[in-house]
Design an enzyme around this catalytic site. Structure first.
Site, PDB file in Angstrom:
ATOM      1  N   LYS A  13       9.749   9.632  -7.558  1.00  0.00           N
ATOM      2  CA  LYS A  13      10.963   8.247  -7.847  1.00  0.00           C
ATOM      3  C   LYS A  13      10.264   7.146  -8.425  1.00  0.00           C
ATOM      4  CE  LYS A  13      12.188   8.176  -3.383  1.00  0.00           C
ATOM      5  NZ  LYS A  13      11.371   9.023  -2.655  1.00  0.00           N
ATOM      6  N   ARG A  88      17.723   4.621   3.232  1.00  0.00           N
ATOM      7  CA  ARG A  88      16.862   5.847   3.906  1.00  0.00           C
ATOM      8  C   ARG A  88      17.651   6.241   5.212  1.00  0.00           C
ATOM      9  NH1 ARG A  88      11.513   4.640   1.443  1.00  0.00           N
ATOM     10  NH2 ARG A  88      10.316   6.384   1.981  1.00  0.00           N
ATOM     11  N   ARG A 122      -2.191  12.509  -4.299  1.00  0.00           N
ATOM     12  CA  ARG A 122      -2.110  10.994  -5.002  1.00  0.00           C
ATOM     13  C   ARG A 122      -2.983   9.917  -4.564  1.00  0.00           C
ATOM     14  NH1 ARG A 122       3.950   8.577  -4.062  1.00  0.00           N
ATOM     15  NH2 ARG A 122       3.182   8.230  -1.892  1.00  0.00           N
ATOM     16  N   ARG A 155      -3.520   6.421  -0.020  1.00  0.00           N
ATOM     17  CA  ARG A 155      -2.575   5.731   1.082  1.00  0.00           C
ATOM     18  C   ARG A 155      -2.840   6.126   2.485  1.00  0.00           C
ATOM     19  NH1 ARG A 155       3.460   4.883  -1.867  1.00  0.00           N
ATOM     20  NH2 ARG A 155       3.885   5.493   0.476  1.00  0.00           N
ATOM     21  N   ARG A 166       6.329  12.149   7.534  1.00  0.00           N
ATOM     22  CA  ARG A 166       7.158  11.442   6.771  1.00  0.00           C
ATOM     23  C   ARG A 166       8.465  12.564   6.252  1.00  0.00           C
ATOM     24  NH1 ARG A 166       3.537   9.512   2.301  1.00  0.00           N
ATOM     25  NH2 ARG A 166       5.296   8.534   1.067  1.00  0.00           N
TER      26      ARG A 166
HETATM   27  P1  AMP Z   1       7.815   4.588   0.064  1.00  0.00           P
HETATM   28  O1  AMP Z   1       6.605   4.068  -0.545  1.00  0.00           O
HETATM   29  O2  AMP Z   1       8.865   4.608  -0.579  1.00  0.00           O
HETATM   30  O3  AMP Z   1       7.252   6.182   0.294  1.00  0.00           O
HETATM   31  O4  AMP Z   1       7.840   3.977   1.435  1.00  0.00           O
HETATM   32  C1  AMP Z   1       6.673   3.728   2.405  1.00  0.00           C
HETATM   33  C2  AMP Z   1       6.948   3.406   3.752  1.00  0.00           C
HETATM   34  O5  AMP Z   1       7.674   2.065   3.754  1.00  0.00           O
HETATM   35  C3  AMP Z   1       7.848   4.520   4.501  1.00  0.00           C
HETATM   36  O6  AMP Z   1       7.430   5.474   4.862  1.00  0.00           O
HETATM   37  C4  AMP Z   1       8.469   3.553   5.515  1.00  0.00           C
HETATM   38  O7  AMP Z   1       7.613   3.259   6.572  1.00  0.00           O
HETATM   39  C5  AMP Z   1       8.593   2.325   4.708  1.00  0.00           C
HETATM   40  N1  AMP Z   1      10.138   1.978   4.187  1.00  0.00           N
HETATM   41  C6  AMP Z   1      10.213   2.168   2.903  1.00  0.00           C
HETATM   42  N2  AMP Z   1      11.604   2.091   2.510  1.00  0.00           N
HETATM   43  C7  AMP Z   1      12.016   2.038   3.777  1.00  0.00           C
HETATM   44  C8  AMP Z   1      13.477   2.006   4.186  1.00  0.00           C
HETATM   45  N3  AMP Z   1      14.600   1.950   3.326  1.00  0.00           N
HETATM   46  N4  AMP Z   1      13.731   2.103   5.695  1.00  0.00           N
HETATM   47  C9  AMP Z   1      12.667   2.050   6.400  1.00  0.00           C
HETATM   48  N5  AMP Z   1      11.319   2.112   6.252  1.00  0.00           N
HETATM   49  C10 AMP Z   1      11.071   2.048   4.918  1.00  0.00           C
END
Ligand code: AMP
Length: 209
Positions: A13, A88, A122, A155, A166
């Protein structure tokens, strides 16, 4: 154009959004990036969410919704946006519906085996956020960022235990949004398995139709 990018972690994404934003001339708003920049800047919010991100859990809805509300109120988001990683949960989706109308929700479809392969390979440059993959998109010199020369890192939430968490969080909390948006007639399924240029081209075609 108001777009949401939905799909499991590792489906690409962020990679596609960083190209699609130029095509549609709208900002790419990634809640994960916003949280990571708070953590890097050691803000109060950053300290509050650091352990949650490292474990791969979700930040509480109220905190996330407030952050997105503020971001969507900024001037660049008035002409449109790509929301990447938000909503989410159904609570977040309902809150978004109160803030903005949507033109489409892109569902990035990828099987579990591919997701794990992509996430575990990654690597990221900490200062610029640029991402690589050890097999599919390696840097010119192993372990080193092409532009800054800094060492690439993995990460915390791309490490094996966090990846599995996740994925299960995604399946329980986020997957119901596929039906939620399909019922509203907004969902466009995109096969996320091909290379980024192919995925981007099919996304643009589908959205412009
Ligand atoms: P991402 O980079 O989108 O994979 O997000 C990394 C982390 O940020 C996730 O695993 C959550 O811990 C937090 N996070 C990102 N977006 C959200 C969301 N919409 N709601 C809750 N936690 C989020």
């Amino acid at each position: 154009m108001n777009l949401v990018f939905l799909g499991p972690p590792g489906a690409g994404k962020g990679t596609i959004a960083s190209e699609a934003k130029n095509h549609f001339d709208i900002p790419h708003i990634s809640t994960g990036d916003l949280f990571r920049s708070h953590i890097k800047g050691e803000t109060e919010l950053g300290q509050q969410v650091k352990a949650i991100l490292a474990a791969g859990d979700l930040v509480p809805d109220s905190v996330t919704i407030e952050m997105v509300k503020q971001r969507l109120a900024e001037s660049d988001a008035q002409k449109g946006f790509i929301l990447d990683g938000f909503p989410r949960t159904v609570v977040q989706a309902d809150a978004l519906a109160e803030m903005k109308g949507l033109d489409a929700v892109i569902n990035f479809v990828l099987d579990r085996e591919q997701i794990v392969k992509r996430l575990s390979g990654r690597r990221v440059c900490k200062s610029t956020g640029k991402t690589y993959h050890i097999m599919y998109n390696p840097p010119k010199v192993e372990g080193i960022d092409d532009e800054t020369g800094e060492a690439l890192i993995q990460r915390d939430d791309d490490k094996p235990e966090a990846i599995l968490n996740r994925l299960s969080v995604y399946e329980k909390q986020t997957e119901p949004l596929i039906a939620y948006y399909r019922e509203k007639g907004l969902l466009i399924d995109i096969d996320a398995a091909p290379s980024p240029d192919v995925v981007l081209a099919s996304l643009i075609k589908a959205v412009e139709k």
